[in-house]
Write an enzyme that holds these catalytic residues in place. Sequence first.
Site, PDB file in Angstrom:
ATOM      1  N   ARG A  24      14.749  29.076 -23.764  1.00 26.40           N
ATOM      2  CA  ARG A  24      13.742  28.682 -25.494  1.00 26.40           C
ATOM      3  C   ARG A  24      12.665  28.606 -24.624  1.00 26.40           C
ATOM      4  O   ARG A  24      12.249  28.187 -23.760  1.00 26.40           O
ATOM      5  CB  ARG A  24      14.041  28.033 -26.010  1.00 26.40           C
ATOM      6  CG  ARG A  24      14.486  26.450 -25.533  1.00 26.40           C
ATOM      7  CD  ARG A  24      15.188  25.441 -26.159  1.00 26.40           C
ATOM      8  NE  ARG A  24      14.648  23.951 -25.306  1.00 26.40           N
ATOM      9  CZ  ARG A  24      14.235  23.046 -26.773  1.00 26.40           C
ATOM     10  NH1 ARG A  24      13.723  23.674 -28.057  1.00 26.40           N
ATOM     11  NH2 ARG A  24      13.563  21.360 -26.158  1.00 26.40           N
ATOM     12  N   THR A 135       8.897  20.134 -14.306  1.00 25.44           N
ATOM     13  CA  THR A 135       9.656  20.962 -14.541  1.00 25.44           C
ATOM     14  C   THR A 135       7.963  22.144 -14.690  1.00 25.44           C
ATOM     15  O   THR A 135       6.712  21.599 -15.134  1.00 25.44           O
ATOM     16  CB  THR A 135      10.027  21.726 -15.791  1.00 25.44           C
ATOM     17  OG1 THR A 135      10.545  20.695 -15.845  1.00 25.44           O
ATOM     18  CG2 THR A 135      10.267  22.178 -16.377  1.00 25.44           C
ATOM     19  N   LYS A 160      10.166  21.748 -10.185  1.00 23.16           N
ATOM     20  CA  LYS A 160      11.696  22.305 -10.416  1.00 23.16           C
ATOM     21  C   LYS A 160      11.191  23.170 -11.705  1.00 23.16           C
ATOM     22  O   LYS A 160      10.565  22.959 -12.775  1.00 23.16           O
ATOM     23  CB  LYS A 160      12.339  21.071 -11.551  1.00 23.16           C
ATOM     24  CG  LYS A 160      13.325  22.114 -12.508  1.00 23.16           C
ATOM     25  CD  LYS A 160      14.499  20.076 -13.484  1.00 23.16           C
ATOM     26  CE  LYS A 160      15.292  21.218 -13.993  1.00 23.16           C
ATOM     27  NZ  LYS A 160      16.367  20.550 -14.493  1.00 23.16           N
ATOM     28  N   LYS A 162      11.621  26.867 -13.325  1.00 23.63           N
ATOM     29  CA  LYS A 162      12.242  27.203 -14.250  1.00 23.63           C
ATOM     30  C   LYS A 162      12.328  29.003 -14.133  1.00 23.63           C
ATOM     31  O   LYS A 162      11.024  28.955 -13.821  1.00 23.63           O
ATOM     32  CB  LYS A 162      11.970  27.404 -16.013  1.00 23.63           C
ATOM     33  CG  LYS A 162      12.172  25.207 -15.599  1.00 23.63           C
ATOM     34  CD  LYS A 162      13.372  25.055 -16.580  1.00 23.63           C
ATOM     35  CE  LYS A 162      13.706  23.416 -17.196  1.00 23.63           C
ATOM     36  NZ  LYS A 162      14.987  23.503 -17.442  1.00 23.63           N
ATOM     37  N   ASP A 190      15.600  25.773 -11.438  1.00 20.55           N
ATOM     38  CA  ASP A 190      16.716  25.806 -12.677  1.00 20.55           C
ATOM     39  C   ASP A 190      16.933  27.091 -13.259  1.00 20.55           C
ATOM     40  O   ASP A 190      15.834  27.766 -13.824  1.00 20.55           O
ATOM     41  CB  ASP A 190      16.541  24.867 -14.275  1.00 20.55           C
ATOM     42  CG  ASP A 190      17.343  24.462 -15.284  1.00 20.55           C
ATOM     43  OD1 ASP A 190      18.298  25.149 -14.691  1.00 20.55           O
ATOM     44  OD2 ASP A 190      17.149  23.489 -15.841  1.00 20.55           O
ATOM     45  N   GLU A 218      19.899  24.892  -9.873  1.00 26.38           N
ATOM     46  CA  GLU A 218      20.712  23.976 -10.832  1.00 26.38           C
ATOM     47  C   GLU A 218      21.363  25.538 -11.949  1.00 26.38           C
ATOM     48  O   GLU A 218      20.586  26.223 -12.750  1.00 26.38           O
ATOM     49  CB  GLU A 218      19.581  23.420 -12.024  1.00 26.38           C
ATOM     50  CG  GLU A 218      19.889  22.560 -12.996  1.00 26.38           C
ATOM     51  CD  GLU A 218      19.151  21.583 -13.823  1.00 26.38           C
ATOM     52  OE1 GLU A 218      18.485  21.451 -12.929  1.00 26.38           O
ATOM     53  OE2 GLU A 218      19.467  21.492 -14.591  1.00 26.38           O
ATOM     54  N   ASP A 243      24.759  21.928 -15.012  1.00 31.21           N
ATOM     55  CA  ASP A 243      24.196  20.824 -15.568  1.00 31.21           C
ATOM     56  C   ASP A 243      24.569  21.462 -17.565  1.00 31.21           C
ATOM     57  O   ASP A 243      25.686  20.511 -17.891  1.00 31.21           O
ATOM     58  CB  ASP A 243      22.457  21.740 -15.887  1.00 31.21           C
ATOM     59  CG  ASP A 243      21.672  20.923 -17.121  1.00 31.21           C
ATOM     60  OD1 ASP A 243      22.523  20.059 -17.533  1.00 31.21           O
ATOM     61  OD2 ASP A 243      20.369  21.217 -17.426  1.00 31.21           O
ATOM     62  N   LYS A 267      22.328  13.999 -18.575  1.00 25.02           N
ATOM     63  CA  LYS A 267      22.002  13.544 -18.582  1.00 25.02           C
ATOM     64  C   LYS A 267      22.709  13.087 -20.427  1.00 25.02           C
ATOM     65  O   LYS A 267      24.099  13.379 -20.782  1.00 25.02           O
ATOM     66  CB  LYS A 267      21.231  15.811 -20.052  1.00 25.02           C
ATOM     67  CG  LYS A 267      20.254  15.939 -18.967  1.00 25.02           C
ATOM     68  CD  LYS A 267      20.326  17.645 -19.959  1.00 25.02           C
ATOM     69  CE  LYS A 267      19.432  18.572 -18.481  1.00 25.02           C
ATOM     70  NZ  LYS A 267      19.187  19.216 -19.255  1.00 25.02           N
ATOM     71  N   CYS A 295      16.318  14.943 -18.285  1.00 22.38           N
ATOM     72  CA  CYS A 295      16.368  14.707 -19.831  1.00 22.38           C
ATOM     73  C   CYS A 295      16.355  16.700 -19.991  1.00 22.38           C
ATOM     74  O   CYS A 295      16.162  16.949 -20.134  1.00 22.38           O
ATOM     75  CB  CYS A 295      15.140  14.194 -19.854  1.00 22.38           C
ATOM     76  SG  CYS A 295      13.697  14.999 -19.303  1.00 22.38           S
ATOM     77  N   ASP A 321      14.892  13.560 -12.890  1.00 22.69           N
ATOM     78  CA  ASP A 321      14.569  14.885 -13.843  1.00 22.69           C
ATOM     79  C   ASP A 321      14.194  14.070 -14.734  1.00 22.69           C
ATOM     80  O   ASP A 321      14.867  14.491 -15.691  1.00 22.69           O
ATOM     81  CB  ASP A 321      15.190  16.289 -13.434  1.00 22.69           C
ATOM     82  CG  ASP A 321      14.450  17.363 -14.228  1.00 22.69           C
ATOM     83  OD1 ASP A 321      12.991  17.363 -14.658  1.00 22.69           O
ATOM     84  OD2 ASP A 321      15.988  17.775 -14.968  1.00 22.69           O
ATOM     85  N   ASP A 323      10.991  13.935 -16.699  1.00 22.37           N
ATOM     86  CA  ASP A 323       9.720  14.067 -16.807  1.00 22.37           C
ATOM     87  C   ASP A 323       9.147  14.850 -18.646  1.00 22.37           C
ATOM     88  O   ASP A 323       8.539  15.009 -18.395  1.00 22.37           O
ATOM     89  CB  ASP A 323       9.430  15.712 -15.755  1.00 22.37           C
ATOM     90  CG  ASP A 323      10.283  16.782 -16.490  1.00 22.37           C
ATOM     91  OD1 ASP A 323      11.005  16.745 -17.156  1.00 22.37           O
ATOM     92  OD2 ASP A 323       9.273  17.902 -16.019  1.00 22.37           O
TER      93      ASP A 323
HETATM   94  C1  LIG Z   1      12.878  18.497 -19.349  1.00 22.44           C
HETATM   95  C2  LIG Z   1      14.418  19.129 -17.968  1.00 22.44           C
HETATM   96  N1  LIG Z   1      12.982  19.088 -17.105  1.00 22.44           N
HETATM   97  C3  LIG Z   1      14.657  20.066 -18.169  1.00 22.44           C
HETATM   98  O1  LIG Z   1      14.230  21.200 -17.640  1.00 22.44           O
HETATM   99  N2  LIG Z   1      15.436  19.703 -18.966  1.00 22.44           N
HETATM  100  C4  LIG Z   1      16.777  20.976 -19.290  1.00 22.44           C
HETATM  101  C5  LIG Z   1      16.246  21.824 -20.197  1.00 22.44           C
HETATM  102  C6  LIG Z   1      15.603  20.622 -21.784  1.00 22.44           C
HETATM  103  C7  LIG Z   1      15.509  21.759 -22.768  1.00 22.44           C
HETATM  104  O2  LIG Z   1      15.422  23.254 -23.093  1.00 22.44           O
HETATM  105  O3  LIG Z   1      15.119  21.106 -24.037  1.00 22.44           O
HETATM  106  C8  LIG Z   1      17.181  21.369 -18.644  1.00 22.44           C
HETATM  107  O4  LIG Z   1      17.699  22.075 -18.403  1.00 22.44           O
HETATM  108  O5  LIG Z   1      17.336  21.094 -17.196  1.00 22.44           O
HETATM  109 MG   LIG Z   2      18.593  21.999 -16.676  1.00 24.19          MG
END
Ligand SMILES: C[C@H](N)C(=O)N[C@@H](CCC(=O)O)C(=O)O
Ligand SMILES: [Mg+2]
Length: 370
Positions: A24, A135, A160, A162, A190, A218, A243, A267, A295, A321, A323
Amino acid sequence: MKITAIRFAKLKVPLVTPFKTALREVSFIEDLVVIIETDKGEIGYGAAASTPVITGDTHQSILSVIKQFIAPKLLGMEIENLNQICQLIQSSVVANYSAKAALELAVYDLWGKLYQAPLYKLLGGGSKTLRTDITISVDNIDKMLSDCALAVSQGFDILKVKIGNDLQQDIERVKAIYQGFGQQTQIRLDVNQGWDAKQTVFALQKLESHNVELELVEQPVKSDDFKGLKYITERVNTPIMADESAFSPKQVIQLLEQNAVDIINIKVMKTGGLSRAIEIANITAQYQAQCMIGCMLEGSIAVAGAAHLASAKAQQISKIDLDGPALGQYDPVQGGVEFNGPAITLSDGPGLGIKSIDTLQPINDGVWPL
Ligand SMILES: C[C@H](N)C(=O)N[C@@H](CCC(=O)O)C(=O)O
Ligand SMILES: [Mg+2]
């Protein structure tokens, strides 16, 4: 101290830069805030993020499930009976973990206020200071490199990153980030379920052959693909973390029994609050597995609860994590946990320590009972 009413409000904070994952893209932290009132005049704060692509929960569903199924059971409950209240919250409806999390957080906040102690001390005690990663959203390589540079200039030493929306590009992204920042920072990836098992093994072996050292990866594959996680864990050296596959204590036991992953990301929005998050931390200790506390994209009310837990369970929770608040342009919460770049400082105020919250938007008909 008895529960007399529950109020609801929304809290919206613009992000510094859009938050983009394989699942997303959003530009605001938007929390549903739950305020529990008591006969002694104390109020407890909790909050929930809406992350429908992960938890299935929306603000609307959180609000209606609390009003219809959970709140009626809580009215008149004594805060000193914390375990009984958590049990009621957990058993009143299946799933709906974000709703349960918001309520549990507010109840734990009141529990701290009842005994006039900060939550981390009541949970066993720990350090007042923690350090989080930050992130880096998935994007074109130049944008990701400039986001990494900004993060490093702000003092973050764990990134971290993405990825997960295009295998070949993902490999290039990680190589470029490792080349630019691998010496000064630890890099965790992640994938947010964006690859399949064979793609993951291909990508990680490729990165390993280029001497890219990653702290962990992750959730590379779909949340229900436990076999895929095991297939990967058996074939790569990089530690693999669950996760989206790890919501409940039972799932965590399955993952660890099957040696499907090395690390569990806890989480509160997945566990339904602190009571089951504590259970999961205790389970991982039995398996001598590491865990991370994470989170959703959520603000400092909910993340405060996770931070107090991380402090008290530092023996089990070795990775942080948290953040969410640092990704916002400002923090509207005063007196709670302080989020300053990578530094997280717990307050010694009772419970979560929150004194006041700016820009809370009350929800029409947002009081229970009416
Ligand atoms: C915010 C945190 N670092 C994070 O990446 N959390 C989630 C994704 C959360 C979201 O889409 O609101 C994660 O996948 O670890
Ligand atoms: Mg994750």
